[in-house]
Design an enzyme around this catalytic site. Structure first.
Site, mmCIF file in Angstrom:
data_model
loop_
_atom_site.group_PDB
_atom_site.id
_atom_site.type_symbol
_atom_site.label_atom_id
_atom_site.label_comp_id
_atom_site.label_asym_id
_atom_site.label_seq_id
_atom_site.Cartn_x
_atom_site.Cartn_y
_atom_site.Cartn_z
ATOM 1 N N LYS A 29 49.772 27.248 53.284
ATOM 2 C CA LYS A 29 49.098 27.338 51.985
ATOM 3 C C LYS A 29 49.487 28.668 51.334
ATOM 4 O O LYS A 29 48.983 29.729 51.708
ATOM 5 C CB LYS A 29 47.588 27.265 52.116
ATOM 6 C CG LYS A 29 46.900 27.277 50.751
ATOM 7 C CD LYS A 29 45.429 27.629 50.835
ATOM 8 C CE LYS A 29 44.846 27.885 49.465
ATOM 9 N NZ LYS A 29 45.497 29.005 48.725
ATOM 10 N N CYS A 42 50.130 45.908 51.774
ATOM 11 C CA CYS A 42 49.018 46.199 52.686
ATOM 12 C C CYS A 42 49.246 47.495 53.454
ATOM 13 O O CYS A 42 48.292 48.177 53.822
ATOM 14 C CB CYS A 42 48.790 45.036 53.645
ATOM 15 S SG CYS A 42 50.220 44.624 54.657
ATOM 16 N N GLU A 73 40.106 49.706 48.713
ATOM 17 C CA GLU A 73 41.502 49.317 48.561
ATOM 18 C C GLU A 73 41.754 48.928 47.103
ATOM 19 O O GLU A 73 41.323 47.873 46.644
ATOM 20 C CB GLU A 73 41.851 48.157 49.489
ATOM 21 C CG GLU A 73 43.333 47.831 49.471
ATOM 22 C CD GLU A 73 43.698 46.699 50.429
ATOM 23 O OE1 GLU A 73 44.767 46.789 51.047
ATOM 24 O OE2 GLU A 73 42.912 45.740 50.549
#
Length: 507
Positions: free
Chosen positions: A192, A301, A401
């Site tokens: 996905k 990330c 973040e």
């Protein structure tokens, strides 16, 4: 507009035309389908909000069909000799390289990443498949443990159908990192892609089909997490879920998989420190600091979004850093001169720009940037590369973040201060240490709480090495043999030498 940008736009338009003409469907059991209800959503480019086409949103029934196809194909694919899987995955690598330019341009238009970083995406994706392809013949191998009267040995078997859920920031590369070892291990896959950048997921599925993967081994469903993602993670046929995403999504998936006790690998968020000591190689550290937060639009990330700089060089380092950040070229993602492109989506753009006011409210100083570029550059999601200084680690800009081209600089005095600041976060994905003192580097490597540390280097990916985080940055590792440990079950077999005394009862 430069002549090269005009040429690139014309090429990209050719590659994107088919997505605009027909809705991007689902790939289930070796066939493209418009789904059971043909529900669609619009896909737009972050460069100018232009229309890239419609995408079919999978229903629960569609996801069930993909999972059932993966389950039906699982036994035959697991039984396929590793040498044969190796050949197929090498062919898949060849298919990716054939379409390298298309992949780079489609990805740049779909998620806003500058073309300079996407040009190697297909080559690196092919390398991922070839690396794990070469391991496939030996993937089942385990250990031999000899004792005086017994010998134990281990073997590994593919866990079965797995779900791979990938994010929007570098969707092509991250998909290959996850899917390649799963297929090499003998697992079937339901992939996905993120709904914000789905196009290269379709190209991957096409390449897998062209390489000769049997029907049902690779399935791809688009859609939203609340429907397609939930149905996928809860499906009983799926034995493991590999996710790259934010920590909030990781929490939801962990809850959704609880009832079926699926194996999880969660690669989640980070607020990674780059620690620059007084004795660091100044120029190399400066290059790495700039690269690791402003490349890939800061949407990485492992980006080093907190700069911890020692007081002895703080003023000199920040002065040089300000000059470099102010000099970064923001532009269209297909412009070869662009260093920072548009953010992936208007919602994410709104999130990133909100931190400009938050920084001021917290008491930090905006040394460079801190504004939208929409007035100057039109409707795309463009922001200035931004540097916050005079910050404290307790501020939201140091704890949350942001996931954009935004760096927060914090001063420290001693090695102990650096460790305390580095670890004062809920995250623990990566860290970077710059020092010429070997002893300091070794002490910091031991004390900084992170799944991965680089000393005197930017992020250098080594495929055999483990990749993953601690704390709220995730669970598990992949890379090299760690990937096979995740996608395979280990079985221990104990064989007697027929020399030990068997206990006796009731004789």
């Amino acid at each position: 507009m430069s002549e090269q940008l005009k040429q690139n736009l014309a090429k990209a338009e050719g590659y994107l035309a088919r997505f605009k003409e027909n809705p991007l469907g689902l790939f289930i059991n070796g066939e493209w389908t418009q789904g059971t209800e043909a529900n669609t959503f619009d896909n737009t480019s972050p460069t100018d909000q232009s229309y890239l086409g419609k995408v079919v949103a999978a229903t629960t029934e569609d996801v069930n069909a993909a999972c059932e196809a993966a389950a039906a194909a699982a036994a035959d694919w697991a039984a396929t000799p590793g040498a044969e899987r190796k050949k197929i995955l090498h062919r898949l690598g060849d298919e990716l390289e054939k379409r390298a330019e298309e992949i780079a341009m489609v990805e740049s238009m779909d998620c806003g990443q500058p073309l300079r970083f996407m040009r190697q995406a297909a080559v690196r994706g092919a390398a991922n498949f070839r690396f794990f392809a070469d391991q496939a013949p030996e993937a089942r191998n385990g250990l031999s443990l000899h004792q005086a009267e017994h010998t134990n040995f281990t073997v590994r078997n593919p866990i079965g159908p797995v779900a791979v859920i990938t994010p929007w920031n570098t969707p092509f590369m991250l998909s290959t990192w996850k899917i390649a070892p799963a297929l090499a291990a003998g697992c079937t896959v339901v992939h996905k892609p993120a709904e914000l950048s789905p196009l290269t997921g379709a190209i991957l599925a096409e390449c897998a089909d062209a390489a000769g993967l049997p029907k049902g081994v690779w399935n791809m469903v688009n859609g939203f997490g609340t429907v397609a993602g939930k149905a996928l993670t809860e499906h009983p046929a799926i034995k493991a879920v590999a996710l790259v995403g934010d920590s909030a999504t990781g929490k939801m998936i962990q809850a959704q998989t609880a009832s079926t006790l699926k194996r999880l690998h969660l690669e989640l968020g980070g607020k990674n420190p780059v620690i620059v000591f007084d004795d660091a190689d100044f120029d190399r550290a400066l290059d790495a600091v700039v690269f690791m937060i402003y490349s890939l639009n800061g949407q990485r990330c492992t980006s080093s979004s907190r700069l911890l700089v020692q007081s002895g060089i703080k003023d000199k380092f920040l002065a040089a850093l300000k000059e470099r950040v102010a000099n970064l070229k923001v532009g269209h993602s297909l412009d070869p001169e662009t260093e920072v492109g548009p953010l992936v989506h208007t919602g994410h753009y709104d999130k990133v720009t909100s931190y400009f006011d938050i920084a001021k409210q917290d008491g930090a100083t905006i040394a460079v940037g801190g504004k939208s570029l929409r007035d100057e550059m039109g409707p795309g999601n463009y922001v200035t590369p931004t540097l916050f200084v005079e910050a404290k680690n307790s501020m939201r800009i140091a704890q949350e973040e942001i996931f954009g081209p935004v760096l927060t600089a914090i001063e420290f005095d001693t090695e102990e201060d650096a460790v305390r600041l580095a670890n004062d976060t809920i995250y623990g994905l990566a860290g970077y240490i710059w020092t010429s003192n070997t002893g300091c580097a070794m002490r910091m490597a031991d004390k900084v709480e992170a799944g991965m540390l680089w000393v005197n280097s930017e992020n250098n990916r080594n495929l055999p090495s483990p990749f993953g985080g601690v704390k709220m940055s995730g669970i598990g590792r992949d890379g090299g043999d760690w990937s096979f440990d995740f996608y395979m079950e280990t079985k221990n077999v104990c064989i007697s030498h027929d020399t030990h005394k068997v206990p006796v009862l009731g004789r």
